[in-house]
Structure formats: structure tokens, C-alpha cells
Design an enzyme around this catalytic site. Sequence first.
Site, short mmCIF file in Angstrom:
data_model
loop_
_atom_site.label_atom_id
_atom_site.label_comp_id
_atom_site.label_asym_id
_atom_site.label_seq_id
_atom_site.Cartn_x
_atom_site.Cartn_y
_atom_site.Cartn_z
N LYS A 21 69.76 21.67 21.94
CA LYS A 21 71.08 21.67 22.54
C LYS A 21 71.59 23.08 22.78
O LYS A 21 72.14 23.38 23.83
CB LYS A 21 72.04 21.03 21.54
CG LYS A 21 72.41 19.64 21.83
CD LYS A 21 73.75 19.44 21.23
CE LYS A 21 73.79 18.44 20.17
NZ LYS A 21 75.12 18.18 19.65
N ASP A 75 79.26 17.14 21.32
CA ASP A 75 78.80 15.98 20.57
C ASP A 75 78.27 15.02 21.61
O ASP A 75 78.92 14.78 22.63
CB ASP A 75 79.92 15.35 19.75
CG ASP A 75 79.33 14.49 18.64
OD1 ASP A 75 78.65 15.05 17.76
OD2 ASP A 75 79.52 13.26 18.67
N SER A 76 77.07 14.53 21.39
CA SER A 76 76.43 13.76 22.44
C SER A 76 75.61 12.64 21.82
O SER A 76 75.37 12.62 20.61
CB SER A 76 75.54 14.67 23.29
OG SER A 76 74.79 15.54 22.47
N PHE A 157 64.29 17.78 24.67
CA PHE A 157 64.33 17.53 23.23
C PHE A 157 64.83 16.10 23.01
O PHE A 157 65.12 15.38 23.96
CB PHE A 157 65.24 18.55 22.52
CG PHE A 157 66.71 18.36 22.81
CD1 PHE A 157 67.25 18.85 23.98
CD2 PHE A 157 67.54 17.68 21.92
CE1 PHE A 157 68.60 18.67 24.26
CE2 PHE A 157 68.90 17.50 22.20
CZ PHE A 157 69.42 17.99 23.36
N GLY A 158 64.93 15.72 21.75
CA GLY A 158 65.53 14.43 21.40
C GLY A 158 64.83 13.25 22.08
O GLY A 158 63.60 13.13 22.05
N LYS A 181 67.07 19.08 35.03
CA LYS A 181 67.82 18.39 33.97
C LYS A 181 69.27 18.88 33.96
O LYS A 181 70.20 18.09 33.91
CB LYS A 181 67.17 18.59 32.60
CG LYS A 181 68.01 17.95 31.48
CD LYS A 181 67.40 17.94 30.09
CE LYS A 181 68.38 17.31 29.10
NZ LYS A 181 67.91 17.30 27.71
N ARG A 187 75.16 16.81 29.62
CA ARG A 187 75.62 18.11 29.10
C ARG A 187 75.99 19.04 30.26
O ARG A 187 76.98 19.75 30.21
CB ARG A 187 74.50 18.71 28.23
CG ARG A 187 74.88 19.98 27.49
CD ARG A 187 73.90 20.27 26.36
NE ARG A 187 73.93 19.22 25.36
CZ ARG A 187 73.01 18.26 25.24
NH1 ARG A 187 71.94 18.22 26.02
NH2 ARG A 187 73.15 17.34 24.32
P1 IMP Z 1 74.90 15.43 17.76
O1 IMP Z 1 75.73 15.65 19.00
O2 IMP Z 1 74.64 16.69 17.02
O3 IMP Z 1 75.47 14.33 16.92
O4 IMP Z 1 73.44 14.98 18.22
C1 IMP Z 1 73.23 14.30 19.40
C2 IMP Z 1 71.86 13.64 19.39
O5 IMP Z 1 71.78 12.84 20.57
C3 IMP Z 1 70.71 14.63 19.48
O6 IMP Z 1 70.25 15.02 18.22
C4 IMP Z 1 69.66 13.82 20.24
O7 IMP Z 1 69.00 12.95 19.37
C5 IMP Z 1 70.52 12.99 21.19
N1 IMP Z 1 70.70 13.72 22.45
C6 IMP Z 1 71.85 14.31 22.91
N2 IMP Z 1 71.64 14.91 24.08
C7 IMP Z 1 70.34 14.74 24.37
C8 IMP Z 1 69.52 15.17 25.45
O8 IMP Z 1 69.93 15.90 26.37
N3 IMP Z 1 68.25 14.77 25.41
C9 IMP Z 1 67.74 14.00 24.41
N4 IMP Z 1 68.43 13.61 23.36
C10 IMP Z 1 69.74 13.97 23.34
#
Ligand code: IMP
Length: 203
Positions: A21, A75-76, A157-158, A181, A187
Site C-alpha cells: 500500500k 483503509d481499504s 499485493f494482497g 492499476k 486507491r
Molecule cells: P487495511 O486497510 O490495512 O485494513 O488493509 C487492507 C487489506 O485489504 C490489505 O491488507 C489487502 O489484504 C486488501 N487490499 C486493499 N487494497 C488492496 C489492493 O489494492 N490489492 C489487493 N489487496 C488489497
Amino acid sequence: MSTDPAVRERRLVVASQNPGKAREIARLLSDWEVSSLADHPPVDFPEEGGDYAENARVKARTAARAIGLPCVADDSGLEVDALDGRPGAYSARYGGPGLDDEGRWRRLLEELGGTPPPRTARFYCVAALAWPDGESVVADGECRGRILEAPKGDGGFGYDPVFAPDAGGGRSMAELARHEKDAISHRGRALEALAARIAERDA
Ligand code: IMP
């Protein structure tokens, strides 16, 4: 004109502990002079427990107060329609603390095992900028798509390898070039809207 010299000079800190992120946020704020948490004394973040906007604001405010510079946080999460919007704000913790990114998307594919296409979903992001005095602005963005049956690609990622954005021409998010992306992601959209809010505030 903004009274905050750091904002006038377009200096801010990307307050994310998630390297994937943090990289994306820094890239999306390329016309700002950004530093990362690693460039400053450690910040003690509280546990996340609110909704997206609350979590994003708390992260940005905590870092801004501790560091004394404007800070951006997001936060996502991934919201899957067949799971009534889960894992949502819990996406980073889905499946429990023992899992890494791959463990989490594998777990998601297992949970969706019997769900036929289209396995519609969206990524959602709230981005916040906070100033050291506690003031903040937020903005959100979404990216709609589908959960694939098998992972594709090794970028991002993620959950990127198992998410195919509607605007991605059949590719997974992990198969898109970085600029692709950024142009369609939750984001990218949230930060674009946030930049507009900051500009309005400073007008
Ligand atoms: P937090 O906002 O720190 O609670 O974490 C958000 C989580 O959502 C990340 O750790 C990923 O698992 C997932 N996530 C958020 N944005 C993305 C992205 O752009 N790609 C893939 N996974 C995402």
C-alpha cells in the site's frame, strides 16, 4: 492559502505499515515530496476497530500528531457480494493472524469454492489526510470486478492475483502494469478525490 508550511511545500508522510500500500500511495502522490514511516521515529498505532473512514482518519491523525507533519493513510478492503460484503474492513486479518497475502486469497478461493461466476466484488478505499492539529479530510474510491477461480499474475499485493477488475480486459489486478492499476484502482480514485479536497481547502 494554506497556513500549513508543509502543505504549501507539498511535503507529507505516507502513514502505512503495509509495504504494498505504501508503495502505491507514494506513487499516486508523485507531485508531492513524500517520506515514509521508516524516515521518522516509530509511531504507535491503535488497534483498528471502526469503519473504513474512522480507521483511515485514526491512522492519519495518530501519525500526524506523532510526527508533526501532514500524513496520509488509507483503509481499504475487498467486498465480495456472495459473502455479503466480507471480508471488507477485515481483509487484512481474514483467516486469522497466521496467514500471509497468499494464504488469505487461497482461503477466499476455498470459501467461494461452490460459488458460480460471476463472483462479483469490489475493492473499496477511504484515504485520509490529517494535519498535526488533528484536522483531517477524507475521500473514497471503488473498483468493481470479479473473483477469479484461480490466481493470475505476480504484480501488486494482497488479493490482486484473484481479482479481475471490470476495466482490466480480463486480466487480474496482478497482471496490470503499475500505471494501469493506478488509473482504475480504488486507491487511485480515492487519492485523486483526496487531492481535489486538499486543493479546495487550500483555495
Ligand atoms: P487495511 O486497510 O490495512 O485494513 O488493509 C487492507 C487489506 O485489504 C490489505 O491488507 C489487502 O489484504 C486488501 N487490499 C486493499 N487494497 C488492496 C489492493 O489494492 N490489492 C489487493 N489487496 C488489497
